[in-house]
Design a protein around this motif. Structure first.
Motif, PDB file in Angstrom:
ATOM      1  N   ALA A   1      -9.909  38.864   4.466  1.00  0.00           N
ATOM      2  CA  ALA A   1      -9.802  40.229   3.933  1.00  0.00           C
ATOM      3  C   ALA A   1     -10.066  41.265   5.028  1.00  0.00           C
ATOM      4  N   ARG A   2     -10.892  40.918   6.021  1.00  0.00           N
ATOM      5  CA  ARG A   2     -11.141  41.845   7.125  1.00  0.00           C
ATOM      6  C   ARG A   2      -9.878  42.065   7.957  1.00  0.00           C
ATOM      7  N   VAL A   3      -9.003  41.053   7.987  1.00  0.00           N
ATOM      8  CA  VAL A   3      -7.745  41.190   8.733  1.00  0.00           C
ATOM      9  C   VAL A   3      -6.750  41.989   7.912  1.00  0.00           C
ATOM     10  N   GLY A   4      -6.628  41.653   6.598  1.00  0.00           N
ATOM     11  CA  GLY A   4      -5.733  42.421   5.749  1.00  0.00           C
ATOM     12  C   GLY A   4      -5.249  41.644   4.535  1.00  0.00           C
ATOM     13  N   PRO A   5      -4.517  42.310   3.633  1.00  0.00           N
ATOM     14  CA  PRO A   5      -4.097  41.680   2.375  1.00  0.00           C
ATOM     15  C   PRO A   5      -3.086  40.551   2.546  1.00  0.00           C
ATOM     16  N   ASN A   6      -2.197  40.635   3.546  1.00  0.00           N
ATOM     17  CA  ASN A   6      -1.226  39.558   3.761  1.00  0.00           C
ATOM     18  C   ASN A   6      -1.912  38.286   4.248  1.00  0.00           C
ATOM     19  N   THR A   7      -2.918  38.457   5.100  1.00  0.00           N
ATOM     20  CA  THR A   7      -3.689  37.314   5.587  1.00  0.00           C
ATOM     21  C   THR A   7      -4.454  36.688   4.429  1.00  0.00           C
ATOM     22  N   THR A   8      -5.052  37.526   3.577  1.00  0.00           N
ATOM     23  CA  THR A   8      -5.777  37.027   2.412  1.00  0.00           C
ATOM     24  C   THR A   8      -4.850  36.245   1.494  1.00  0.00           C
ATOM     25  N   ALA A   9      -3.647  36.759   1.262  1.00  0.00           N
ATOM     26  CA  ALA A   9      -2.690  36.084   0.375  1.00  0.00           C
ATOM     27  C   ALA A   9      -2.283  34.725   0.943  1.00  0.00           C
ATOM     28  N   LEU A  10      -2.030  34.654   2.256  1.00  0.00           N
ATOM     29  CA  LEU A  10      -1.633  33.385   2.870  1.00  0.00           C
ATOM     30  C   LEU A  10      -2.774  32.373   2.822  1.00  0.00           C
ATOM     31  N   VAL A  11      -3.991  32.834   3.133  1.00  0.00           N
ATOM     32  CA  VAL A  11      -5.169  31.959   3.078  1.00  0.00           C
ATOM     33  C   VAL A  11      -5.350  31.409   1.660  1.00  0.00           C
ATOM     34  N   GLU A  12      -5.182  32.266   0.682  1.00  0.00           N
ATOM     35  CA  GLU A  12      -5.319  31.851  -0.722  1.00  0.00           C
ATOM     36  C   GLU A  12      -4.296  30.766  -1.066  1.00  0.00           C
ATOM     37  N   GLN A  13      -3.072  30.944  -0.618  1.00  0.00           N
ATOM     38  CA  GLN A  13      -2.028  29.954  -0.889  1.00  0.00           C
ATOM     39  C   GLN A  13      -2.333  28.620  -0.224  1.00  0.00           C
ATOM     40  N   ILE A  14      -2.838  28.665   1.011  1.00  0.00           N
ATOM     41  CA  ILE A  14      -3.164  27.429   1.733  1.00  0.00           C
ATOM     42  C   ILE A  14      -4.285  26.686   1.015  1.00  0.00           C
ATOM     43  N   LEU A  15      -5.328  27.403   0.599  1.00  0.00           N
ATOM     44  CA  LEU A  15      -6.453  26.761  -0.089  1.00  0.00           C
ATOM     45  C   LEU A  15      -6.006  26.144  -1.416  1.00  0.00           C
ATOM     46  N   HIS A  16      -5.097  26.835  -2.136  1.00  0.00           N
ATOM     47  CA  HIS A  16      -4.620  26.318  -3.426  1.00  0.00           C
ATOM     48  C   HIS A  16      -3.679  25.135  -3.265  1.00  0.00           C
ATOM     49  N   ALA A  17      -2.996  25.056  -2.115  1.00  0.00           N
ATOM     50  CA  ALA A  17      -2.020  23.986  -1.900  1.00  0.00           C
ATOM     51  C   ALA A  17      -2.684  22.645  -1.599  1.00  0.00           C
ATOM     52  N   LYS A  18      -3.967  22.662  -1.235  1.00  0.00           N
ATOM     53  CA  LYS A  18      -4.671  21.434  -0.867  1.00  0.00           C
ATOM     54  C   LYS A  18      -5.362  20.825  -2.083  1.00  0.00           C
ATOM     55  N   THR A  19      -5.431  19.490  -2.088  1.00  0.00           N
ATOM     56  CA  THR A  19      -6.152  18.784  -3.151  1.00  0.00           C
ATOM     57  C   THR A  19      -7.614  19.200  -3.147  1.00  0.00           C
ATOM     58  N   HIS A  20      -8.182  19.319  -1.955  1.00  0.00           N
ATOM     59  CA  HIS A  20      -9.569  19.765  -1.767  1.00  0.00           C
ATOM     60  C   HIS A  20      -9.523  20.975  -0.845  1.00  0.00           C
ATOM     61  N   PRO A  21     -10.106  22.102  -1.229  1.00  0.00           N
ATOM     62  CA  PRO A  21     -10.037  23.306  -0.388  1.00  0.00           C
ATOM     63  C   PRO A  21     -10.477  23.070   1.048  1.00  0.00           C
ATOM     64  N   GLU A  22     -11.431  22.149   1.248  1.00  0.00           N
ATOM     65  CA  GLU A  22     -11.924  21.883   2.599  1.00  0.00           C
ATOM     66  C   GLU A  22     -10.804  21.480   3.556  1.00  0.00           C
ATOM     67  N   GLN A  23      -9.753  20.870   3.008  1.00  0.00           N
ATOM     68  CA  GLN A  23      -8.650  20.427   3.847  1.00  0.00           C
ATOM     69  C   GLN A  23      -7.867  21.598   4.421  1.00  0.00           C
ATOM     70  N   GLY A  24      -8.032  22.782   3.860  1.00  0.00           N
ATOM     71  CA  GLY A  24      -7.354  23.962   4.381  1.00  0.00           C
ATOM     72  C   GLY A  24      -8.222  24.821   5.286  1.00  0.00           C
ATOM     73  N   PHE A  25      -9.507  24.457   5.430  1.00  0.00           N
ATOM     74  CA  PHE A  25     -10.422  25.266   6.235  1.00  0.00           C
ATOM     75  C   PHE A  25      -9.905  25.462   7.659  1.00  0.00           C
TER      76      PHE A  25
END
Length: 198
Positions: free
Chosen positions: A104-128
């Motif tokens: 969120a400090r970088v911006g809304p597009n970065t937040t949206a992409l990060v959110e998608q990556i975390l949701h795409a993984k079986t376990h969020p840790e895999q997207g860290f």
């Protein structure tokens, strides 16, 4: 010579390569663009990976701590459930919420992409690893460039750190995708249309 001969090995010789690796925040090690899990207690430890044609074995202090069937799936994870921490304990203060705050400090597009990556993984840790890498790109490239690159990555469905890095490297974040031309097709006496072929 026969009295000096030793018995043949019980198993045939198998070629293997050794690679030094470090376990990431998601308790996986990267081997040839694939991620293999290790016991979470080895977080940030230096490990050795033994690669054969069909297996990847991970060693710590000379002891084998993990063994996986070798995979050719790029940027995917092979995870043994026993390697995961109980109830996914967070390490080093890194949680999905903390990653979202950094994005969120970088911006809304970065937040949206990060959110998608975390949701795409079986376990969020895999997207860290991917998410933290994307956020860190703001240091050398600046927030505005990373925001534009994340927007483009989201538009084309490229949900990975390597995609965002490639977009920045090739200055694709500065170019907009080509828009399809609207209006009638070109008409010219030398261009034959459908009527010509009937």
């Amino acid at each position: 010579d026969k009295p000096a001969l030793k018995p043949l090995p019980a198993t045939p010789y198998e070629y293997a390569e050794w690679l030094e690796r470090r376990a990431g925040l998601d308790y996986h090690v990267e081997v040839e663009t694939h991620y293999y899990s290790v016991p979470h207690q080895l977080l940030k430890k230096t490990l050795w990976a033994r690669l054969t044609a069909g297996t990847v074995e991970i060693y710590h202090d000379g002891e084998r701590v993990a063994s996986h069937v070798r995979s050719s799936s790029n940027r995917r994870h092979t995870t043994v459930p026993e390697h995961m921490p109980a109830s996914h304990r967070r390490h080093a203060g890194v949680t999905p919420d903390e990653i979202r705050r950094r994005a969120a400090r970088v911006g809304p597009n970065t937040t949206a992409l990060v959110e998608q990556i975390l949701h795409a993984k079986t376990h969020p840790e895999q997207g860290f690893r991917a998410c933290l890498g994307i956020v860190r790109l703001a240091r050398p490239h600046g927030h505005e460039a990373v925001e534009a690159a994340c927007q483009r990555a989201t538009e084309i469905g490229a949900l990975s750190y390597s995609s965002v890095k490639s977009i920045l490297k090739n200055n694709l974040h500065r170019r907009r995708p080509r828009e399809t031309a609207e209006g009638p097709a070109i008409t010219h006496p030398n261009i034959r249309g459908a009527k010509y072929f009937h």
